[in-house]
Write a protein that holds these residues in place. Structure first.
Motif, short mmCIF file in Angstrom:
data_model
loop_
_atom_site.label_atom_id
_atom_site.label_comp_id
_atom_site.label_asym_id
_atom_site.label_seq_id
_atom_site.Cartn_x
_atom_site.Cartn_y
_atom_site.Cartn_z
N ALA A 32 0.84 -1.21 0.00
CA ALA A 32 0.00 0.00 0.00
C ALA A 32 0.87 1.25 0.00
O ALA A 32 0.55 2.27 0.63
N GLY A 33 2.02 1.18 -0.67
CA GLY A 33 2.91 2.34 -0.80
C GLY A 33 3.48 2.77 0.54
O GLY A 33 3.93 1.93 1.32
N LEU A 39 -4.79 -4.22 3.04
CA LEU A 39 -5.76 -5.18 2.49
C LEU A 39 -6.42 -4.56 1.26
O LEU A 39 -6.81 -3.39 1.30
N PHE A 40 -6.60 -5.35 0.21
CA PHE A 40 -7.22 -4.86 -1.03
C PHE A 40 -8.32 -5.83 -1.48
O PHE A 40 -8.14 -7.05 -1.38
N ASN A 135 -5.17 -0.84 6.94
CA ASN A 135 -4.75 0.53 7.22
C ASN A 135 -5.96 1.39 7.59
O ASN A 135 -7.11 0.98 7.38
N HIS A 136 -5.65 2.56 8.14
CA HIS A 136 -6.70 3.45 8.64
C HIS A 136 -7.20 4.41 7.55
O HIS A 136 -6.44 4.86 6.70
N SER A 137 -8.48 4.74 7.63
CA SER A 137 -9.04 5.87 6.88
C SER A 137 -10.10 6.49 7.78
O SER A 137 -10.70 5.79 8.60
N CYS A 138 -10.34 7.80 7.65
CA CYS A 138 -11.31 8.47 8.52
C CYS A 138 -12.74 8.30 7.99
O CYS A 138 -13.57 9.21 8.10
N SER A 139 -13.01 7.17 7.37
CA SER A 139 -14.37 6.83 6.94
C SER A 139 -14.79 5.61 7.76
O SER A 139 -14.01 5.11 8.57
N LEU A 140 -16.01 5.16 7.54
CA LEU A 140 -16.46 3.93 8.22
C LEU A 140 -17.03 3.00 7.15
O LEU A 140 -18.23 2.76 7.09
N SER A 141 -16.13 2.48 6.30
CA SER A 141 -16.60 1.63 5.20
C SER A 141 -16.67 0.17 5.61
O SER A 141 -17.15 -0.67 4.84
N THR A 142 -16.16 -0.16 6.80
CA THR A 142 -16.22 -1.54 7.29
C THR A 142 -16.64 -1.54 8.76
O THR A 142 -16.52 -0.52 9.44
N GLU A 165 -9.91 -1.90 -4.70
CA GLU A 165 -9.96 -0.80 -3.72
C GLU A 165 -9.31 -1.25 -2.40
O GLU A 165 -9.42 -2.42 -2.02
N GLU A 166 -8.64 -0.32 -1.72
CA GLU A 166 -8.06 -0.68 -0.42
C GLU A 166 -9.18 -0.78 0.63
O GLU A 166 -10.12 0.02 0.65
N ILE A 167 -9.06 -1.80 1.50
CA ILE A 167 -10.05 -2.01 2.56
C ILE A 167 -9.48 -1.40 3.84
O ILE A 167 -8.41 -1.82 4.30
#
Ligand SMILES: C[S@@+](CC[C@H](N)C(=O)[O-])C[C@H]1O[C@@H](n2cnc3c(N)ncnc32)[C@H](O)[C@@H]1O
Length: 366
Positions: A32-33, A39-40, A135-142, A165-167
Motif C-alpha cells: 500500500a505504498g 488489504l485490497f 490501514n486506517h481511513s477516517c471513513s467507516l466503510s467496514t 480498492e483498499e479495505i
C-alpha cells in the motif's frame, strides 16, 4: 494463540468454531505504498458482505502491569512470535520495547467479561495476523464484529467495495475534528493521515468537522429504542425529529461514515413505528433489513417480520401517538377542567378526541 493467565479464565468453557469466511476470497494483502502493506478487495464486495474472519495471535489487557511484556515474550510459541514480529511497530525505542510497540500498533479493542480477582478490566487489545494489516481511513466503510463465543473477529463491508480498492478500518474516533484525529494518529501510530477526508483544503475540513460534530450530537441523544423517552421528555415535534434523522443520514453518507447508516435508518423506521405511520415504516424497515442482512441476520429477520405486519407484530406500534394524546388531555385540559364550566369541559374533551395524533403533537410542542 497465547493468552495472559487472567484472560484464560474469561474464555467460554467450549469455544465454538469460528464462522466460515466468504465462499470466494474477498481480499489480498498487498503493498500500500508509504503505508506499508494493506488489504485490497479482490472482487466487488457488496455492502453488508463478510470480508474475512480472523482469530487473534495474542490478547492483552488494555492496561497491563509493568514488566508484563518482558514476562510474556519468552512464553510465546515461535509461530506466534514470528507472526507478531512480521507486523509493523510504530513506536520509538524511547517509548517502549519492540514487542510492546508491535502489540499497540496493531491491537484492536475487544470486549471480554470483566474478570474477578486481581483484574476487573473488561477492555482488551487483540492482535490479529490478517486484520492488523488493514490501514486506517477516517471513513467507516467496514465494521468489525467480535464474537467471544468463537474468539474470532469478522470484518464486514458497509458499502460496496470495488475490486482493487483498499479495505480500511478506522483506528480512532472518526467523529473527532481533523486536527484531533491527526494528533491521535501521529501520537499512537506515527503517521500523518492523508485520507480523502483529511487531505482537503482547510475550509472543506472545517465543513467536515461541523458535519461530524453534528453527527456526534445526534448519536448522544437517547435512541427511539427507548420509546418512553420520546413520548415523555423529548418535546421535539415528530416532523422535526424525523427531519433531524434524515439529515443525520445524509451527513453520514456525505462523510463516508457508512457504518452509521444502519443505526440511522433504524431510528427513522422506529420513529415511524412509534407514530403508527405504516407506509413510511415499511419503506424504512425494508432498508434496515437489507443493510444488516449480512452481519446481523437476527435484526434483519426482526425488521422483516415487523415490515410484513407492523400493527400486529410491533409491540409499541403507535405508542408515541397514544401517549402524546393522553398527556395532552391531562396537561392541557385537566387543570382547566377543574375550574371551567361543565360546558367547556365537555367541549374540550370532544375536541381532543377528534385531534389526530400528529396534530396533537404539533399543538403540544409548538
Ligand atoms: C496496524 S498497522 C497497519 C498495517 C501496516 N501497514 C503493515 O504494513 O503491517 C498500522 C501502521 O500502518 C501504517 N498506516 C496505517 N494507516 C495509514 C494511513 N492511512 N496512512 C499512512 N500510514 C498508515 C502506519 O505506519 C501505522 O502505524
Amino acid at each position: 494463540m497465547l493468552l495472559d493467565a487472567s484472560i484464560i479464565s474469561l474464555l467460554p468453557k467450549h469455544l465454538n468454531p469460528p464462522p466460515p469466511g466468504p465462499a470466494t476470497p474477498a481480499f489480498i494483502i498487498a503493498d500500500a505504498g508509504s503505508k506499508g502493506a494493506g488489504l485490497f478487495a479482490l472482487r466487488d464486495i457488496p455492502a453488508g458482505a463478510l470480508i474475512l474472519v480472523d482469530q487473534p495471535i495474542l490478547v492483552v489487557p488494555a492496561i497491563a502491569p509493568t514488566g508484563a511484556y518482558d514476562v510474556l515474550l519468552p512464553r510465546l510459541p515461535k509461530t506466534s512470535r514470528d507472526a507478531l514480529f512480521a507486523l509493523t511497530n510504530a513506536k520509538s525505542a524511547s517509548e517502549c520495547g519492540i514487542f510492546e510497540g508491535v502489540v499497540w500498533t496493531n491491537a484492536s479493542q475487544i470486549d471480554l467479561p470483566a474478570s474477578t480477582g486481581d483484574s476487573n478490566v473488561s477492555e482488551y487489545g487483540a492482535v490479529f495476523p490478517v486484520l492488523s494489516r488493514a490501514n486506517h481511513s477516517c471513513s467507516l466503510s467496514t465494521t468489525l464484529k467480535w464474537d467471544p463465543g468463537s474468539f474470532s473477529a469478522a470484518l464486514y463491508a458497509q458499502r460496496t467495495l470495488r475490486a482493487g480498492e483498499e479495505i480500511h478500518h478506522p483506528y480512532i474516533d472518526v467523529l473527532a475534528p481533523r486536527a484531533v484525529r491527526r494528533v491521535q494518529l501521529a501520537d499512537r501510530y506515527n503517521f500523518h493521515c492523508a485520507c480523502p477526508h483529511c487531505d482537503v483544503p482547510d475550509a472543506t475540513a472545517a465543513a467536515s468537522d461541523a458535519a461530524r460534530a453534528e453527527l456526534h450530537t445526534w448519536l448522544s441523544r437517547p435512541s427511539f429504542q427507548l420509546p418512553c423517552y420520546w413520548s415523555h421528555w423529548d418535546l421535539r415535534r415528530a416532523d422535526d425529529a424525523d427531519a433531524a434523522n434524515l439529515r443525520a443520514l445524509a451527513l453520514a453518507g456525505q462523510e463516508g461514515l457508512d457504518a452509521l447508516r444502519v443505526m440511522l435508518t433504524e431510528e427513522i423506521a422506529l420513529g415511524c413505528a412509534l407514530l403508527g405511520d405504516e407506509a413510511r415504516f415499511c419503506v424504512w424497515a425494508a432498508q434496515v433489513a437489507e443493510l444488516c442482512e449480512g452481519y446481523d441476520p437476527v435484526r434483519a429477520t426482526e425488521f422483516r417480520a415487523w415490515e410484513a405486519s407492523p400493527q400486529t407484530t410491533f409491540r409499541l406500534w403507535g405508542w408515541r401517538a397514544k401517549q402524546r394524546l393522553r398527556r395532552f388531555r391531562v396537561e392541557a385540559y385537566g387543570p382547566w377542567a377543574k375550574r371551567a364550566s361543565y360546558y367547556f369541559t365537555h367541549f374540550a374533551t370532544k375536541c381532543s378526541v377528534r385531534l389526530s395524533a400528529r396534530s396533537v403533537d404539533s399543538v403540544f410542542t409548538s
